[in-house]
Design a protein around this motif. Structure first.
Motif, mmCIF file in Angstrom:
data_model
loop_
_atom_site.group_PDB
_atom_site.id
_atom_site.type_symbol
_atom_site.label_atom_id
_atom_site.label_comp_id
_atom_site.label_asym_id
_atom_site.label_seq_id
_atom_site.Cartn_x
_atom_site.Cartn_y
_atom_site.Cartn_z
ATOM 1 N N VAL A 284 -10.613 1.835 -0.111
ATOM 2 C CA VAL A 284 -10.278 3.180 0.327
ATOM 3 C C VAL A 284 -11.529 4.058 0.224
ATOM 4 O O VAL A 284 -12.341 3.893 -0.700
ATOM 5 N N LEU B 134 -1.315 6.632 -8.435
ATOM 6 C CA LEU B 134 -2.562 6.806 -7.696
ATOM 7 C C LEU B 134 -3.350 8.004 -8.213
ATOM 8 O O LEU B 134 -4.587 7.955 -8.295
ATOM 9 N N TRP C 298 -7.308 7.692 -9.469
ATOM 10 C CA TRP C 298 -8.397 8.553 -9.004
ATOM 11 C C TRP C 298 -9.113 9.226 -10.180
ATOM 12 O O TRP C 298 -10.347 9.311 -10.204
ATOM 13 N N THR D 113 -7.228 1.542 -3.909
ATOM 14 C CA THR D 113 -7.070 0.970 -2.560
ATOM 15 C C THR D 113 -5.698 0.352 -2.384
ATOM 16 O O THR D 113 -5.008 0.589 -1.384
ATOM 17 N N THR E 152 -3.016 3.070 -2.231
ATOM 18 C CA THR E 152 -3.105 3.813 -0.971
ATOM 19 C C THR E 152 -2.522 3.006 0.169
ATOM 20 O O THR E 152 -1.795 3.535 1.026
ATOM 21 N N ALA F 283 -0.972 9.301 1.257
ATOM 22 C CA ALA F 283 -1.268 8.998 -0.142
ATOM 23 C C ALA F 283 -2.210 10.053 -0.728
ATOM 24 O O ALA F 283 -3.093 10.561 -0.033
ATOM 25 N N ARG G 293 -5.274 11.913 -2.430
ATOM 26 C CA ARG G 293 -6.710 11.641 -2.353
ATOM 27 C C ARG G 293 -7.415 12.138 -3.617
ATOM 28 O O ARG G 293 -6.796 12.712 -4.498
#
Length: 469
Positions: A45, A131, A135, A178, A181, A188, A190
């Motif tokens: 991603v 997610l 991140w 990844t 996502t 999804a 960011r």
């Protein structure tokens, strides 16, 4: 089949997995050369190094958690489905076998092609939360390498090889981000910008081991409840890596790597409560979450694992929720990374055993909690909330246990109280209260277990990490 899988959000690797690919020929004699068509590699991603770190200072354009029509104030407790109690569990087979060496039963075992995507609002919101965690970990691990000089790592007895391990863990997060996502699709979440409550390397390591704990525990809490078994499978394979990261950060901090028999599992709202305060801002129109943000619980005598005597402390954290340790007032002679005696040193190592425990049964734990209604999280666009007016218990959430101890000397004017750490075990020989765990204030001592811990949410007044060992 290939067209159907593509529409379901499959990536090329899973097309090869479920549709079959030609295996390399088996050879019994050595060959001089051998070649085959390269396999398809899924692109990672898009991601960049976050250039800004600090608190959000703008005005939120949206506030509150994502919501639709709410059907009830809470989900009522019900008895278990009667069919779950009928299986005799006598070691014999009680159904026809669908194939040789295969027992009857199971979920997703009928030969249907697995679809690696979310299948409900519950799935989407849970994987989106995961997610958000991937991140921040990607940024946090890179940030630590950039923020702290080699000299500070070396002063904490961490070498170039240790720094490379930290770099490699950041690269692992690229893969985790990844895969999530790909399962979530184009909306999804960011990358965001972040604000970390640390000023020294030792504080950073403590924050990392706490963040990876609540991230791991949050996934364990929802994993068995996902509608999509295939999505749960891939998330399981990433969260087991997360568990290893948490253990590495404990070893970097000179803590015993795994002082528990069972890993704790908590609801999504608990993980989001812990994570949100450290997200400063997110891109415009970022996917929002449905989960609750509980007020912060401050442990005023939170054990400080950077001290030789980590239980003899007062107000040595950088703030509520994570209750990350502070090194500001620790004299060099009291800093355990400088100690050399066995039982006192907390230098990085495979394992360390403390002479003075960080916490223990009978310890008086002093608490202070925030009132609800405070802006928190990305762009200050979420608001802390609780329905509890008067907390009465401290809930120690650890391993398989939720154990309550009464709050004493409750003062609602300044929102303070204390409690006594209970003496409780999961099984004989395993003290339940240990490791990096969770402490919540509640208004009732509701009976819950790891599988239905979300039933406690309507009764939570405030939430914290507690460093029991």
């Amino acid at each position: 089949m290939k067209q159907q899988l593509s529409q379901s959000g499959f990536c090329a690797a899973f097309l090869a997995l479920v549709c079959g690919s030609r295996a390399a020929p088996y050879v019994s004699e050595p060959q001089t050369t051998f070649s085959q068509q390269p396999t398809t590699t899924v692109p990672v991603v898009p991601h960049t190094n976050v250039t800004f770190h600090g608190p959000f200072e703008g005005t939120p354009t949206t506030t509150g958690a994502l919501s639709t029509t709410v059907l009830a104030a809470s989900i009522p407790a019900r008895p278990p489905p009667p069919e779950l109690l009928k299986y005799p569990a006598d070691g014999k087979l009680h159904g026809d076998q669908p194939a040789p060496y295969t027992p009857s039963g199971g979920i997703g075992t009928n030969g249907s092609v697995p679809v690696y995507r979310v299948a409900s609002d519950f799935d989407y919101q849970s994987l989106a939360l995961a997610l958000y965690h991937e991140w921040i970990e990607l940024d946090l691990f890179h940030w630590g390498l950039a923020r702290f000089p080699e000299s500070e790592f070396e002063a904490n007895k961490l070498t170039a090889e240790d720094r490379y391990l930290l770099q490699f863990m950041a690269e692992q997060e690229v893969g985790h981000a990844t895969i999530l996502t790909n399962m979530l699709g184009p909306q999804a979440p960011r990358q965001c910008t972040y604000n970390y409550p640390v000023t020294s390397l030792r504080e950073y390591l403590d924050f990392c081991q706490k963040l990876t704990r609540w991230s791991e525990a949050g996934v364990y809490g929802f994993l068995p409840h996902l509608n999509s078994g295939p999505a749960a499978q891939l998330l399981l394979q990433s969260i087991t890596t997360e568990a290893r990261q948490q253990m590495i950060f404990r070893q970097f901090s000179g803590l015993f790597p795994m002082p528990v028999w069972f890993m704790v599992a908590v609801p999504q709202s608990w993980a989001w409560t812990m994570l949100a305060p450290y997200i400063s801002s997110c891109p415009y129109n970022q996917t929002r979450l449905v989960w609750q943000n509980f007020p912060a619980l401050h442990v005023l005598n939170q054990p400080n694992s950077a001290r030789i005597n980590g239980s003899d402390v007062w107000n040595e954290t950088t703030g509520g929720w994570s209750n990350t340790l502070s090194t500001q007032d620790i004299a060099r002679s009291e800093f355990c990374v400088n100690a050399t005696a066995v039982g006192e040193s907390c230098a990085p190592g495979i394992t360390r055993n403390r002479t003075e425990p960080l916490s223990y049964p009978g310890r008086q734990v002093f608490l202070k909690w925030d009132d609800p209604g405070r802006p928190v999280g990305p762009n200050n666009s979420y608001v802390t909330a609780t329905e509890v007016e008067v907390p009465r218990f401290a809930a120690w959430v650890t391993q398989l246990n939720v154990t309550y101890s009464p709050l004493e000397d409750v003062n609602l004017s300044n929102r303070t109280a204390y409690t006594i750490q209970p003496n409780v075990s999961t099984l004989e020989g395993d003290p339940a209260i240990n490791g990096t765990m969770f402490l919540a204030l509640t208004d009732i001592d509701l009976y819950v277990t790891p599988y239905n811990l979300t039933q406690l949410n309507p009764h939570v007044a405030a939430l914290a990490m507690y460093q029991a060992g």
